[in-house]
Motif scaffolding. Structure first.
Motif, short mmCIF file in Angstrom:
data_model
loop_
_atom_site.label_atom_id
_atom_site.label_comp_id
_atom_site.label_asym_id
_atom_site.label_seq_id
_atom_site.Cartn_x
_atom_site.Cartn_y
_atom_site.Cartn_z
N VAL A 98 0.84 -1.21 0.00
CA VAL A 98 0.00 0.00 0.00
C VAL A 98 0.87 1.26 0.00
O VAL A 98 0.61 2.21 -0.74
N GLY A 99 1.92 1.26 0.83
CA GLY A 99 2.80 2.43 0.90
C GLY A 99 3.59 2.66 -0.37
O GLY A 99 3.69 3.80 -0.86
N ILE A 100 4.16 1.60 -0.93
CA ILE A 100 4.93 1.73 -2.18
C ILE A 100 4.04 2.19 -3.32
O ILE A 100 4.42 3.05 -4.13
N ALA A 134 -9.17 -2.45 1.41
CA ALA A 134 -9.33 -3.90 1.28
C ALA A 134 -8.14 -4.66 1.88
O ALA A 134 -8.32 -5.68 2.56
N CYS A 135 -6.93 -4.15 1.64
CA CYS A 135 -5.73 -4.81 2.18
C CYS A 135 -5.73 -4.79 3.70
O CYS A 135 -5.39 -5.79 4.35
N VAL A 136 -6.10 -3.66 4.28
CA VAL A 136 -6.13 -3.55 5.75
C VAL A 136 -7.19 -4.48 6.33
O VAL A 136 -6.96 -5.17 7.33
N TYR A 152 -12.63 -10.11 -2.27
CA TYR A 152 -13.23 -9.88 -3.59
C TYR A 152 -12.99 -8.45 -4.07
O TYR A 152 -12.70 -8.22 -5.25
N ALA A 153 -13.13 -7.49 -3.14
CA ALA A 153 -12.88 -6.09 -3.50
C ALA A 153 -11.43 -5.89 -3.91
O ALA A 153 -11.13 -5.16 -4.86
N LYS A 154 -10.53 -6.54 -3.19
CA LYS A 154 -9.11 -6.44 -3.53
C LYS A 154 -8.83 -7.00 -4.92
O LYS A 154 -8.08 -6.42 -5.70
N LEU A 155 -9.46 -8.13 -5.24
CA LEU A 155 -9.27 -8.74 -6.56
C LEU A 155 -9.79 -7.84 -7.67
O LEU A 155 -9.12 -7.60 -8.67
N ILE A 156 -11.02 -7.33 -7.48
CA ILE A 156 -11.65 -6.50 -8.51
C ILE A 156 -10.85 -5.23 -8.76
O ILE A 156 -10.56 -4.87 -9.91
#
Length: 220
Positions: A98-100, A134-136, A152-156
């Motif tokens: 997320v930071g990068i 989503a990652c958090v 699912y949100a992360k994938l989309i």
């Protein structure tokens, strides 16, 4: 810049294959970070934001390589404590991605501003915000349904991010100029300010004098 796309393809897309009890990701994250680190180093001259991500990306190569190996070993059940170690590492990796991503998107926005190419980096910012949430959630959620929705949100939005990144790269390589009425990254338009197109469309008042008026002025 094309390497950024392939790097994040490896990092964001996870395809797990299991063969005789041994599981592994066919798109290893450490390979993705090797590509991302090289791309960031090559773009460091164009934006200081990319320079900030070179060292973190190189560190992530080692972390993700260890996580990739331990994933297969823990699947065999040979070393029990590796499951806990890997869970902690996955949390660190998610936050690092997320930071990068954040700094490299800022770097792309700076390149768009400096070059004038219409890379539409505002879409990358929107994708990043959903990906970050989503990652958090996938890392801290203790409820199965929330974690499922987050995955699912992360994938989309990973797919959408890759598509928008590909659009930005194409605009950069083809030198697509930004339309006059398109927003400039990092610059908020003033309230009531007119765009270049609107300014050109304003008709200037025409001043004309008739022949009779000019003669009357000469007599006077």
């Amino acid at each position: 810049m094309v390497n950024l796309f392939f790097g994040y393809l490896f990092v964001l897309m996870n395809i797990t294959v299991s063969i005789k009890g041994f599981s592994f990701d066919v798109l290893p994250d450490f390979i993705g970070f090797i590509i991302i680190a090289r791309a960031a180093a090559s773009l460091a001259m164009d934006s200081e934001h990319f320079k900030k991500t070179v060292l973190p990306s190189r560190i992530m190569v080692g972390l993700t390589a260890f996580a990739w190996v331990t994933f297969g070993i823990s699947a065999l059940g040979e070393i029990k404590f590796l499951g806990t170690v890997r869970s902690v590492m996955l949390l660190v990796i998610q936050l690092a991605v997320v930071g990068i991503l954040y700094y490299q998107i800022k770097g792309l926005s700076e390149i768009e501003t400096n070059t004038g190419y219409y890379m539409k980096t505002f879409k990358l910012h929107n994708d990043w915000m959903i990906l970050a949430v989503a990652c958090v959630l996938t890392c801290i959620s203790i409820y199965g349904i929330i974690m499922t929705i987050a995955n699912y949100a992360k994938l989309i939005f990973s797919v959408l991010f890759l598509l928008d990144l590909n659009t930005a790269i194409k605009a950069y390589t083809s030198k697509t100029e930004r339309p006059a009425d398109a927003p400039i990254p990092g610059v908020k338009p003033k309230r009531g300010a007119k765009t270049a197109v609107q300014a050109d469309s304003v008709e200037e008042p025409e001043i004309s004098f008739s022949a009779e008026e000019s003669e009357s002025e000469e007599d006077a």
